[in-house]
Design a protein around this motif. Sequence first.
Motif, short mmCIF file in Angstrom:
data_model
loop_
_atom_site.label_atom_id
_atom_site.label_comp_id
_atom_site.label_asym_id
_atom_site.label_seq_id
_atom_site.Cartn_x
_atom_site.Cartn_y
_atom_site.Cartn_z
N LYS A 1 0.80 -1.24 0.00
CA LYS A 1 0.00 0.00 0.00
C LYS A 1 0.83 1.29 0.00
CE LYS A 1 -3.85 -2.33 2.27
NZ LYS A 1 -4.74 -2.36 3.44
N ALA A 2 1.96 1.28 -0.71
CA ALA A 2 2.71 2.53 -0.91
C ALA A 2 1.88 3.46 -1.79
CB ALA A 2 4.05 2.23 -1.57
N ARG A 3 2.01 4.78 -1.58
CA ARG A 3 1.21 5.75 -2.35
C ARG A 3 1.76 5.90 -3.76
NH1 ARG A 3 -0.13 11.65 -3.11
NH2 ARG A 3 2.06 12.17 -2.90
N LYS A 4 2.99 6.42 -3.88
CA LYS A 4 3.63 6.58 -5.19
C LYS A 4 4.98 5.88 -5.18
CE LYS A 4 1.62 10.88 -6.97
NZ LYS A 4 1.93 12.21 -7.53
N VAL A 5 5.34 5.33 -6.33
CA VAL A 5 6.62 4.62 -6.45
C VAL A 5 7.46 5.29 -7.52
CG1 VAL A 5 7.74 2.44 -7.05
CG2 VAL A 5 5.61 2.42 -5.73
N PHE A 6 8.64 5.77 -7.11
CA PHE A 6 9.58 6.40 -8.03
C PHE A 6 10.84 5.53 -8.13
CE2 PHE A 6 7.44 9.95 -5.72
CZ PHE A 6 6.62 10.36 -6.75
N ILE A 7 11.26 5.26 -9.35
CA ILE A 7 12.48 4.47 -9.58
C ILE A 7 13.58 5.40 -10.05
CG2 ILE A 7 13.52 2.67 -11.02
CD1 ILE A 7 10.78 1.31 -11.14
N CYS A 8 14.69 5.44 -9.30
CA CYS A 8 15.83 6.29 -9.65
C CYS A 8 17.07 5.42 -9.86
CB CYS A 8 16.14 7.30 -8.53
SG CYS A 8 14.86 8.52 -8.25
N THR A 9 17.58 5.38 -11.07
CA THR A 9 18.84 4.66 -11.32
C THR A 9 19.73 5.50 -12.22
OG1 THR A 9 18.16 3.48 -13.31
CG2 THR A 9 17.62 2.45 -11.23
N THR A 10 21.01 5.41 -11.99
CA THR A 10 21.97 6.21 -12.77
C THR A 10 21.96 5.81 -14.23
OG1 THR A 10 23.32 6.29 -10.76
CG2 THR A 10 24.35 7.03 -12.80
N PHE A 11 21.94 4.51 -14.49
CA PHE A 11 22.05 4.02 -15.86
C PHE A 11 20.80 3.22 -16.24
CE2 PHE A 11 26.36 4.02 -14.02
CZ PHE A 11 26.89 5.09 -14.74
N GLY A 12 20.14 3.65 -17.32
CA GLY A 12 18.98 2.92 -17.82
C GLY A 12 19.36 2.13 -19.05
N LEU A 13 19.68 0.85 -18.87
CA LEU A 13 20.09 0.01 -20.00
C LEU A 13 18.86 -0.57 -20.72
CD1 LEU A 13 22.99 -1.91 -18.21
CD2 LEU A 13 23.20 0.04 -19.75
N PHE A 14 17.85 -0.96 -19.97
CA PHE A 14 16.59 -1.49 -20.52
C PHE A 14 16.87 -2.57 -21.57
CE2 PHE A 14 15.67 2.87 -19.14
CZ PHE A 14 14.65 2.63 -18.22
N THR A 15 17.62 -3.58 -21.17
CA THR A 15 18.05 -4.61 -22.11
C THR A 15 16.89 -5.48 -22.62
OG1 THR A 15 18.59 -6.05 -20.23
CG2 THR A 15 20.39 -4.76 -21.19
N ASN A 16 15.78 -5.51 -21.90
CA ASN A 16 14.61 -6.29 -22.33
C ASN A 16 13.51 -5.40 -22.90
OD1 ASN A 16 15.95 -8.52 -21.47
ND2 ASN A 16 14.47 -9.14 -19.90
N GLY A 17 13.85 -4.16 -23.22
CA GLY A 17 12.85 -3.24 -23.77
C GLY A 17 12.00 -2.58 -22.70
N LEU A 18 10.97 -1.86 -23.15
CA LEU A 18 10.16 -1.03 -22.24
C LEU A 18 8.73 -1.52 -22.07
CD1 LEU A 18 11.38 2.38 -23.71
CD2 LEU A 18 12.01 1.45 -21.48
N LYS A 19 8.40 -2.64 -22.70
CA LYS A 19 7.02 -3.12 -22.69
C LYS A 19 6.51 -3.36 -21.26
CE LYS A 19 4.07 -6.65 -24.76
NZ LYS A 19 4.02 -7.90 -25.57
N LYS A 20 7.34 -3.99 -20.43
CA LYS A 20 6.93 -4.30 -19.06
C LYS A 20 6.77 -3.01 -18.24
CE LYS A 20 6.37 -8.24 -16.68
NZ LYS A 20 7.41 -8.97 -15.97
N PHE A 21 7.63 -2.03 -18.47
CA PHE A 21 7.52 -0.75 -17.76
C PHE A 21 6.22 -0.04 -18.16
CE2 PHE A 21 11.97 -1.62 -17.15
CZ PHE A 21 12.27 -1.04 -15.92
N ASP A 22 5.88 -0.09 -19.45
CA ASP A 22 4.62 0.50 -19.92
C ASP A 22 3.43 -0.14 -19.20
OD1 ASP A 22 6.13 1.99 -21.66
OD2 ASP A 22 5.67 0.76 -23.42
N GLU A 23 3.48 -1.46 -19.11
CA GLU A 23 2.39 -2.22 -18.48
C GLU A 23 2.24 -1.85 -17.00
OE1 GLU A 23 1.95 -6.79 -17.07
OE2 GLU A 23 2.81 -6.50 -19.08
#
Length: 392
Positions: free
Chosen positions: A298-320
């Motif tokens: 039950k967290a309110r908002k979730v922010f992801i902070c990382t220095t390097f965004g490689l996204f080796t498996n693409g962005l489909k899962k993040f979109d979902e």
Amino acid sequence: MLYEEKQIETIPVGPLGLIPLKSCETLGKKVDAWLTGWRNERESEHKSTIAFAGYQRDSYIVGARTPRFGSGEGKGEILESVRGDDLYILVDVCNYSLTYSLSGIQNHMSPDDHYQDLKRVIASVGGKARRINVIMPFLYESRQHRRTGRESLDCALALQELTSMGVENIITFDAHDPRVQNAIPLKGFETVQPIYQFIKHLLKHEKDLQIDSDHMMVISPDEGGMGRAVFFANVLGLDLGMFYKRRDYTKIINGRNPIVAHEFLGASVEGKDVIIIDDMISSGESMLDTAKELKRRKARKVFICTTFGLFTNGLKKFDEYYENGVIDRVLTTNLIYQTQELLSKPYYIDVDMSKYIALIIDNLNHDSSLSELLNPTKMMNRLLERYRAGER
């Protein structure tokens, strides 16, 4: 006093020269624009002396290229004199968008190719520069930082190779394990944390955050990133939580022991905004699992902070996950290559690091201390005061 308005107190090590390799061309131009602007506006009676020759220029970028032969072999070439210059070579070893021809086949450049091009440019300087500094945001082979079996120590070898070629300082960001600097104890090695820039860009896009321990928490997605998360939480004055992965060590699937469960250590996150902090998003699986677990709690908002965004498996899962309300924002820096697809996402925040790199270069060129730049506490406190006062 703002850093860019600094008083000139020391003579530059030598005329400033920037060599952004093709992999780092966009970032290099932004850094050059900051330096050009500051140095043209900076006032000092010393700027007309011979010690400051070439201090003000329209651009500090030195022409360099790394062409290849039809066989795939390459060479480095400097297109103008760099004798006596204080050189800063910028390279992005993660830029897979660049290609070269090998017997008529288009090959995408790997980290190994970028590293070889870096060495070629250093070699083409021919020892004529006053000093050579390498700015390598994603440290080459830094994920192979220690032995767990009969393995090579690639990062340590690369650092020793660069310093043996005459490199004096190596600047990197959020090294996977900063202890790798033990390989070159007599040379300059700085691993920089972009925490201030993360908070600055997050507050710019989110207007209703309350930065205190009652309303916000910092989360480490695994035990390996605890040092980073502790620093982040201490600077912001927030509570800390951590996940650890419980694995089934009796099985191996896709070369790894499968994760049975994500166990959470920390206070309740119910109703709180949470910042998940890590050094990189590779496939993103670990980050998304952590976000899902936090939402389940039950967290309110979730922010992801990382220095390097490689996204080796693409962005489909993040979109979902964004569409389902599991994640609210993803912040990564422009220190490595970003696709246009990533930049167009509604949840994505591009954290520009060009000004910070320009400040580091400006201080190093004047042989000034980097202590205040590397410790962002004062800047963070100022930023939070302004945000709480309603300034934008």
